[in-house]
Structure formats: structure tokens, C-alpha cells
Scaffold this motif. Structure first.
Motif, short mmCIF file in Angstrom:
data_model
loop_
_atom_site.label_atom_id
_atom_site.label_comp_id
_atom_site.label_asym_id
_atom_site.label_seq_id
_atom_site.Cartn_x
_atom_site.Cartn_y
_atom_site.Cartn_z
N LEU A 186 0.83 -1.21 0.00
CA LEU A 186 0.00 0.00 0.00
C LEU A 186 0.86 1.26 0.00
N LYS A 187 1.87 1.30 0.85
CA LYS A 187 2.74 2.48 0.93
C LYS A 187 3.53 2.68 -0.37
N SER A 188 3.71 1.60 -1.13
CA SER A 188 4.39 1.70 -2.43
C SER A 188 3.44 2.14 -3.54
N GLY A 189 2.17 2.33 -3.20
CA GLY A 189 1.22 2.87 -4.15
C GLY A 189 0.38 1.84 -4.87
N PHE A 190 0.42 0.56 -4.46
CA PHE A 190 -0.30 -0.50 -5.16
C PHE A 190 -1.60 -0.86 -4.45
N LYS A 191 -2.65 -1.03 -5.23
CA LYS A 191 -3.94 -1.42 -4.69
C LYS A 191 -3.85 -2.82 -4.11
N THR A 192 -4.11 -2.94 -2.83
CA THR A 192 -3.99 -4.22 -2.13
C THR A 192 -5.10 -4.33 -1.10
N LEU A 193 -5.78 -5.48 -1.09
CA LEU A 193 -6.81 -5.74 -0.10
C LEU A 193 -6.29 -6.75 0.92
N LEU A 194 -6.90 -6.70 2.11
CA LEU A 194 -6.55 -7.64 3.17
C LEU A 194 -7.81 -8.40 3.57
N ILE A 195 -7.70 -9.73 3.65
CA ILE A 195 -8.81 -10.53 4.16
C ILE A 195 -8.33 -11.30 5.40
N TYR A 196 -9.28 -11.64 6.28
CA TYR A 196 -8.87 -12.28 7.53
C TYR A 196 -10.05 -13.05 8.12
N ASN A 197 -9.71 -14.02 8.95
CA ASN A 197 -10.69 -14.65 9.83
C ASN A 197 -10.05 -14.71 11.21
N ASN A 198 -10.53 -15.54 12.08
CA ASN A 198 -9.99 -15.58 13.45
C ASN A 198 -8.57 -16.12 13.52
N ASN A 200 -6.32 -16.51 10.36
CA ASN A 200 -5.41 -16.23 9.24
C ASN A 200 -5.64 -14.86 8.64
N ILE A 201 -4.56 -14.33 8.04
CA ILE A 201 -4.58 -13.07 7.29
C ILE A 201 -3.96 -13.35 5.92
N ALA A 202 -4.55 -12.78 4.86
CA ALA A 202 -4.01 -12.97 3.51
C ALA A 202 -4.20 -11.70 2.69
N ASN A 203 -3.40 -11.55 1.63
CA ASN A 203 -3.44 -10.38 0.75
C ASN A 203 -4.12 -10.71 -0.57
N LEU A 204 -4.75 -9.71 -1.15
CA LEU A 204 -5.24 -9.78 -2.52
C LEU A 204 -4.65 -8.59 -3.27
N ILE A 205 -3.97 -8.87 -4.37
CA ILE A 205 -3.23 -7.85 -5.11
C ILE A 205 -4.02 -7.43 -6.34
N GLY A 206 -4.25 -6.14 -6.48
CA GLY A 206 -4.90 -5.61 -7.68
C GLY A 206 -3.94 -5.67 -8.85
N ALA A 207 -4.26 -6.47 -9.87
CA ALA A 207 -3.32 -6.71 -10.97
C ALA A 207 -3.79 -6.05 -12.26
N LYS A 208 -2.86 -5.48 -12.97
CA LYS A 208 -3.13 -4.86 -14.27
C LYS A 208 -3.30 -5.91 -15.35
N ASP A 209 -2.61 -7.04 -15.20
CA ASP A 209 -2.62 -8.12 -16.20
C ASP A 209 -3.35 -9.33 -15.63
N ILE A 210 -3.88 -10.15 -16.52
CA ILE A 210 -4.56 -11.36 -16.09
C ILE A 210 -3.55 -12.32 -15.47
N LYS A 247 -2.22 2.46 -7.91
CA LYS A 247 -1.69 1.74 -9.06
C LYS A 247 -2.08 0.27 -9.03
N LEU A 248 -2.19 -0.30 -10.21
CA LEU A 248 -2.38 -1.74 -10.34
C LEU A 248 -1.03 -2.39 -10.57
N CYS A 249 -0.89 -3.59 -10.10
CA CYS A 249 0.38 -4.32 -10.16
C CYS A 249 0.55 -4.93 -11.56
N SER A 250 1.59 -4.51 -12.26
CA SER A 250 1.86 -5.02 -13.60
C SER A 250 2.78 -6.23 -13.53
N LEU A 251 2.57 -7.18 -14.43
CA LEU A 251 3.43 -8.36 -14.49
C LEU A 251 4.40 -8.30 -15.66
#
Length: 827
Positions: A186-198, A200-210, A247-251
Motif C-alpha cells: 500500500l505504501k508503495s502505491g499499489f492497490k492491495t486488499l486484506l482478508i482475515y478470519n480468526n 489467518n490473514i491474507a493479501n489480494l493484489i490488484g493486478a493490471k494483467d490477467i 496503481k495496479l500491479c503489472s506483471l
């Protein structure tokens, strides 16, 4: 310290956009529904290709109908993040991690290392963000972004680097590692979501490419990819995000990855005209290992990612003797034979039970290949051997390539932009140029153009051509082309020159900016000069439709056709717009203000030359896109870094508070004092010695004789002369280094060229030095420095204060080579 910047994102924005039959019922529920994974198209057939020659046919001049496949991209300007630089401190800790053979050395606030999460809840996650925000996080962030630039990592490669460091710091706490990665993405400017339950924690990365083979969530018409290999049940989305993460993460890879060399060798065995041939090919295992961990993505990315320079050089050397004296058509058929017969065929489903794509370097490590692999490898071979235009063809059940030819060719072809591309199929054995197997449904194909090396090859020729005429092009970015292949240059000259029998006068010994248009056969069409009583330096040139944009720096009042621009301040910047016909439209003085808090600026200029705004940045060491960016409304965006024209106490290259006696002992004592101070700030010992040596270059133009440098060298290492006689002798040849308004010129005895291992310095070489607030520095070469005996012009040399690495950017394709001061120069 930057205050907390968390902004609520209404969960309904995500929920209402999740593609599912149950979407409407998902408001604020705990369970997330992911899309099924995308899989690459199944194009390769399972039939054998051993005896397909009977199935090949040639339909004379058969035109394949095509549909251009446009890549979906997010259009946004590449503007630096506004990151506040943190002060260096002896209290910070050092850490290292290994990233595909590269030792990553970081200076880190110790509080970051001990910041963890145990119990998981929205409140605990928010508290983690707040606590991380109170650390010297920007010091680490700038180092991470700088490594991204130095290693030429894609955005996704950068995410891989961050997760590597996160797992090194939090080796026993996966959730803390994922929070660390989320925070710095996030601090690097990339769209990133966080999901969690009791649990675990995991990331979802917004990607520019499939991305194939990864589950994803869709929100705001954007796909966020789930990066973990395990399922998180009953997960929630963390409701907050960082406003500046846009920003979206480019591959995709803009440049070749720069990882340390771990050279392996394989043998390619193939047949040409029924004659067996073998060539040994080297590749970098660190890079193939990196690719092996890379997610499968859009096919065009594989076509447009070139061989690593190790593989590239090895292939050229192995193939050269077979290709000499061959025509373009003969060379192409030779390479077709190579790919058709060297790699045994198998579908991905047969090998991996799923569809995959591979990069050209990876293909050397595969036991068998399918049609997409062979097409990627062949296209990249053509890039290195020829300047033909390349096209990828995607049929319903097959992937292949097509090329342009200067010779007359018969066979199946595609027309694009008034050019004929003839099919060259690298999969089916014995297929000739223009031939397609009968099993392929050829009525319709999707196409995309593959980037080749033609532009870089032309730029290199232009730089050498103009250099012979005493016109110096500082960077490949100072050359652009129009649709008719005319080229435009923004260069500098400091003497009278003659081009096409036209004498171009020069009135003093200072640098003037030379702007010109040449035809594709190198004939001068028009030229112009921007001059003043002192030095002018070109920065960039960009073409947009029929307009040409120029940026540069001037030490004084500018003059153009008897029109003076008097409001330009000393050592400042300007922009100009020309029509491609040569008529100047406007010149504007930018007059950005440098201060201790400002290292760079971003200026927006309207189409009529009026400045809209100027924004300042404390530190953009990691940023490397200094090209002019033009909007559709002709507004232009300019990002520039202030060069070091004066040196202050904070700059590694000069400390104004120190004085020294002009004797051998005075120099060495001052050098020793300055070096010790730098080592206390975690500078690598030899880097500190070099920086301290530059202490004697100041803005008043003091000279450093080679003998004075040798005095310091003897003081630092009495065995230097015996251990490194060549470098010692070359230092002795260096007569002075002169600083004039930030430009340093190297003069040598008897106008000789001097050598420091693979770095070549001509007499009269010119460069500037940029000192970054994080302690690293960069030499920006204007002219006269080259890398290797092929004399590829060096664009810049970046010095890492902690590791002692020198990252050399050279050539028109911005090739990267990292050498270490201790391992590669002093040993």
C-alpha cells in the motif's frame, strides 16, 4: 513522521461487484466468494509433430483475416510517490536476505522487526498500521523501491521481494509477514486488499494483467488476486485502505531483470538441411528460478520479455558462424529449423496437467515444449539476429509467429499497418516460411505485434554517428522516431560541427543544446540550437502527434533566435515545444526551487507553454521514468531530479564544515575523518573511502590531480600498487577532475583512454553526481564513459552505500550490470 492515512472504503463497493449468482445477498456477510481461476487457452493439439511435412501446404499469397488483440491497460501517469526521507541513524539495525542469488542489505528501524500480530481482529489490524506508521518506515520503503529499480523488477517481482523480506523478518508468524507485505505494498502505491478470519490473514493484489491459476475477487471492475495456496474460510475484507495506493500491479518487464550470475550451460541439438548441429548455450539459473516462481500471465508478456544478456550473448556467439553470409530468408529458415527440431514437442497438459506459458530463458530448461513455448523462443531469437518486425498469431487451436521480409516471399501472410507478415511456424517440423499445417483453422487469427530490438539498434547507430561528428547524445531517451522513421535528437555540442556539408557554428567552449530532425537515411532535415553564455544540458525529448517536446537545464539566461528568456534562474530547468517541421512554439522557464527538503519536482505545463503547477519531492531515488509524459489535451508532465551543483554538510560528496591543509598529510587526515563518519552511518567501508575521496570536489571548481588520489589510496592500502597495478597506473594517468556548475570533466595525460576493469573512460568524459538522501549516489554520464570492449555507452552508475554494489546502466536498451567494489574491482 507521516500521520495515519486510513480511509474507509464502503464494503458495498466490493460486494456489489463480486461476480456471483449470490452477489446481492453478500452485504456485510463474513464469507467471501471468489471467482474460479482463469486458465490459459488450450491451443496446442496432442497429435505428434514428428511427420507433419505431408500435412503442410502453401496457398499462394493467401491472406489470413486477422483481428488485432489490444492489451487492456490502465492509463495513468508515472509520477513519484511523495515520501518523506528518514534520517540515517547509527541506532538502526542491519539485515540481509537472499533473493534469487542477490544479497539484499537493508537498514531498518528495529521497532519494525518486532512489530507483530497475535490475536486477529479489525482493531488489531488497525493498531498494527498505526504502530508501523510511527516507525522509520520510509527509510525501509525507499530502500525497497530502490532495489526494485536496481534489479529491474516488475511490479509483481517487487511484491515477491517484499514477501521475501516479510518472511525473513517474521519467519515464525505468517500473519505478521502478510501484514508487513500488505502495509508496504500500500505504501508503495499499489492497490492491495486484506482478508482475515480468526486464525489467518491474507493479501489480494490488484493486478493490471490477467493471472492464470489464481482465484480472484472483483471489486470496482478490478480483479484482486488471492496469493495464498490455502483456503481461508469465513473470511472478511478489512474495510480500510490507503488513499495514495492507486496503481495496479503489472506483471510485464520493461527491462531485463538484473540478478547475480549463476551460470549454467545446456546444449541445443538440432538439424538444418538434414545436418546435425550442436551449440552450447549459457543461461542464468537465478533468473530461471525467478521465472519458475512467477505466476502465469498474459501471453504477450512472454513474447515481449527478451533473453537475459547471458543467454543472448551465448546464443549470438554460438550461431554467428552459421549465419554469416546468409540472406534474411536463409537466416530465418535456419532459426526455424533450430526451434522445430531442437525441442521435443509435448502439450502442457501432458507435462504439467495444466496449461502454462514460459519465458524464453526458461524454455532452455524444459524437457519438452508446446507451440506457445516454441513461438516465444523463436520470436526472441529473431530479435537478437535480425531487425524484422514480428507478429504473434493466435488461431483457435494453434499459436505461431509471422515476420516481415525485405525479400519477395510467397505463402500465407497477415497484413497489418500496410505490412505483410509471412507465417513462420516454429512448431511443425519441416515447415518452411509461409507454410501452415492443414490441421490449423486459418480462416481467422487474433494478432499482436511483438517488440523487437530495431529501435535500440538504430539508436546505437545514431549515437555513434553523431558522436563522430562531435555531437553528444547523453541518453537513449534523447532520440525519438516518427511514423515515417525520421528521427529527432536532443543532444549537446561545444564546438563547430559539420553535418551534410552544413557548417553549424559554435560561439564558445560551453555546451549548447542541439536539436535536429534527420531522415531515415540519416540526412539532416532541420536543426536548431538553444544556447546561453554558460552550459546547457538536454534532459529528454518526446514526440506526440506533430509536436516535439524538449526539456533541459541551463546555467544562465537562454537565447533563441535573438529572443532571450531572462527569467530563467541559474542552474535551472526549461521546456520547449516545436512542431515536427522545426518551428518553435514556445520555451518556458520552469525555475523549480531546490532546497534541503526538495530533491526533485513534477511540473505540469499547458499546451500553450504556461505552467499549471509544480510539486516537490524529498526523495525519488527509486524513480527512473524521467521521460516527458503527454496527455491527450497536450498538457505535458515533467519529472526531474536536481543535480548536485553545490554540496552541503548532508551530502556524502562534500562537507563544507571541514577544512584541510593542502599537503599530503592534510588531505589524508581529512579523508580519514570523513570516511570514519560515513562508516558510523552504516556505509560499506570501501564505499565510504570513495565518497570521502570525492570530499575534495566542491562547487568552486577545485581540481583533484591523480597523484593526490594516489596519496589517499596509499594511505588507505599500502599494497594497492602491487595488488592492482593496472588500476594504479590508470589513476596516475588521470590529471584532474573539474567541477563546473555540477558537471565534472575527466582529463587524462596525453589524451589517453583509461581503463578500470570493464569501465572505459575517454579523455574529456563528462558526468554529474546525484546524492540521494538515503545515502546512495549516482553518476550520470553525459559523454565519454563506456562499458566492455564493445564500448557501449554508460548511461549511469549507481553506488549502494551498504552493499558496495555498483549498478551500471549501459547501452540503448538500458542493459544492467551489477558489480561489487570489493569483489569485482578491488580483488
Amino acid at each position: 513522521m507521516q500521520t495515519l492515512k486510513l480511509y474507509i472504503v464502503i464494503l458495498a463497493l466490493f460486494v456489489t461487484n463480486i461476480l456471483s449468482a449470490q452477489t446481492d445477498s453478500l452485504q456485510y456477510q463474513d464469507k467471501l466468494l471468489f471467482h474460479k481461476m482463469h486458465q490459459p487457452m488450450k491451443v496446442a493439439t496432442s497429435e505428434t509433430t514428428e511427420n507433419v511435412s505431408a500435412e503442410i501446404y502453401v496457398s499462394k499469397d493467401y491472406l489470413i483475416k486477422s483481428e488485432t488483440q489490444k492489451n487492456v491497460t490502465l492509463d495513468y501517469l508515472e509520477i513519484p510517490l511523495n515520501i518523506t526521507a528518514e534520517s540515517l541513524s547509527p541506532m538502526n539495525e542491519m539485515m540481509t536476505t537472499l533473493f534469487y542469488g542477490k544479497t539484499i542489505s537493508l537498514e531498518i528501524d528495529k521497532k519494525i522487526k518486532y512489530l507483530t500480530i497475535k490475536d486477529i481482529s479489525e482493531e488489531k489490524i488497525t493498531d498494527f498500521w498505526r504502530q508501523m506508521n510511527l516507525t522509520a518506515d520510509n527509510l525501509l520503503l525507499l530502500q525497497l523501491l530502490t532495489y526494485k529499480t536496481e534489479l529491474n523488477l516488475s511490479d509483481w517481482g517487487y511484491y515477491m521481494l517484499i514477501t521475501n523480506i516479510a518472511e525473513q523478518i517474521h519467519s515464525t508468524n505468517k500473519n505478521s509477514a502478510n501484514l508487513f507485505a500488505w502495509y508496504f505494498m500500500l505504501k508503495s502505491g499499489f492497490k492491495t486488499l486484506l482478508i482475515y478470519n480468526n486464525d489467518n490473514i491474507a493479501n489480494l493484489i490488484g493486478a493490471k494483467d490477467i493471472i492464470y491459476g489464481m482465484s480472484f475477487l472483483e471489486a470496482d471492475n478490478q480483479k484482486y488476486y488471492y496469493t495464498e495456496g490455502y483456503e481461508i474460510k469465513d473470511a472478511k475484507i478489512y474495510k480500510y485502505t490507503y488513499k495514495e495506493a492507486e496503481k495496479l500491479c503489472s506483471l510485464s518487464f520493461d527491462k531485463n531483470i538484473n540478478l547475480p550470475e549463476n551460470i549454467q550451460q545446456t546444449t541445443i541439438k538440432f538439424y538444418h538441411n538434414n545436418t546435425p548441429i550442436e551449440i552450447a548455450v549459457k543461461y542464468n539459473k537465478n533468473i530461471t528460478d525467478f521465472y519458475n516462481d512467477y505466476p502465469t500471465t498474459s501471453l504477450d508478456i512472454y513474447f515481449n520479455t527478451q533473453f537475459n544478456h547471458i543467454t543472448k550473448t551465448s546464443l549470438k556467439e554460438g550461431l554467428q558462424r552459421f549465419l554469416d553470409d546468409k540472406t534474411e530468408q536463409e537466416k530465418t529458415q535456419f532459426l526455424l529449423d533450430l526451434v522445430q527440431t531442437a525441442f521435443e514437442y509435448a502439450t502442457d497438459n501432458q507435462q504439467f496437467k495444466t496449461q502454462k506459458y514460459f519465458f524464453a530463458d526458461q524454455i532452455l530448461t524444459l524437457a519438452k515444449c508446446d507451440d506457445s513455448d516454441k513461438a516465444v523462443f523463436f520470436a526472441n531469437l529473431i530479435k537478437e539476429i535480425s531487425d524484422q518486425d514480428i507478429m504473434a498469431l493466435i488461431f483457435e487451436n494453434h499459436i505461431t509467429t509471422a515476420l516481415t521480409f525485405n525479400e519477395k516471399i510467397k505463402g500465407n501472410y497477415v497484413i497489418d499497418d500496410d505490412k505483410k507478415y509471412f507465417v513462420c511456424d516454429p512448431t511443425y517440423k519441416n515447415a518452411k516460411i509461409g507454410e501452415i499445417p492443414k490441421s490449423i483453422k486459418i480462416q481467422h487469427a487474433k494478432i499482436f505485434n511483438v517488440k523487437n530490438n530495431k529501435i535500440n539498434q538504430l539508436k546505437n547507430q545514431i549515437i555513434l554517428l553523431l558522436n563522430d561528428k562531435k555531437i553528444y547524445v547523453s541518453s537513449p531517451n534523447n532520440i525519438v522516431f516518427d511514423k515515417e522513421n525520421n528521427f529527432y535528437v536532443s543532444a549537446y555540442c561545444n564546438q563547430n560541427v559539420t553535418i551534410d556539408n552544413k557548417n553549424i557554428p559554435h560561439n564558445n567552449t560551453k555546451n549548447d543544446i542541439f536539436i535536429a530532425k534527420f531522415s531515415k537515411d540519416n540526412k539532416l532535415i532541420w536543426y536548431d540550437k538553444i544556447a546561453g553564455p554558460k552550459n546547457e544540458s538536454p534532459i529528454d525529448i518526446q514526440i506526440y502527434q506533430n509536436k516535439l517536446y524538449i526539456t533541459g537545464q541551463s546555467d544562465s539566461t537562454l537565447e533563441h533566435n535573438n529572443c532571450k528568456i531572462n527569467d530563467i534562474q541559474e542552474n535551472n530547468f526549461f521546456a520547449a515545444q516545436y512542431l515536427t517541421s522545426g518551428k518553435i512554439q514556445w520555451i518556458t522557464a520552469i525555475n523549480a526551487t531546490k532546497s534541503e527538503d526538495n530533491s526533485a519536482f513534477h511540473t505540469v505545463i499547458e499546451k500553450d507553454g504556461k505552467i499549471i503547477s509544480t510539486t516537490y519531492f524529498q526523495e525519488i531515488e527509486y524513480f527512473d521514468n524521467y521521460s516527458i509524459q503527454i496527455e491527450d489535451n497536450y498538457n505535458c508532465h515533467i519529472v526531474c531530479y536536481f543535480p548536485n551543483t553545490t554540496y552541503t554538510e548532508e551530502d556524502p560528496f562534500f562537507n563544507a564544515t571541514r577544512t584541510y591543509i593542502a599537503t599530503k598529510e592534510g588531505y589524508t587526515q581529512t579523508w580519514q575523518s570523513f570516511k570514519d563518519d560515513l562508516i558510523a552511518l552504516n556505509y560499506q567501508k570501501n564505499v565510504a573511502e570513495i565518497y570521502a575521496m570525492f570530499n575534495f570536489i566542491d562547487a568552486d571548481g577545485k581540481l583533484i590531480e591523480g597523484t593526490r588520489i594516489l596519496d589517499i589510496v596509499h594511505f588507505a592500502n599500502s599494497n594497492f600498487k602491487n595488488n592492482m597495478p593496472l588500476i594504479y597506473a590508470n589513476l596516475n594517468e588521470l590529471t584532474l577532475v573539474k567541477n563546473e556548475a555540477g558537471i565534472i570533466q575527466v582529463n587524462t595525460n596525453s589524451n589517453k583512454t583509461i581503463y578500470f576493469k570493464d569501465i572505459i573512460i575517454d579523455n574529456g568524459a563528462k558526468f554529474t553526481i546525484t546524492s540521494f538522501k538515503g545515502g546512495n549516489s549516482q553518476i550520470n554520464v553525459q559523454s565519454g564513459m563506456f562499458y566492455t570492449d564493445q564500448k557501449c555507452k554508460i548511461n549511469s552508475i549507481k553506488i549502494n552505500r551498504i552493499s558496495g554494489d555498483m549498478t551500471i546502466d549501459y547501452g540503448t536498451d538500458n542493459s544492467i550490470k551489477t558489480i561489487n567494489i570489493v569483489k569485482d574491482i578491488l580483488n
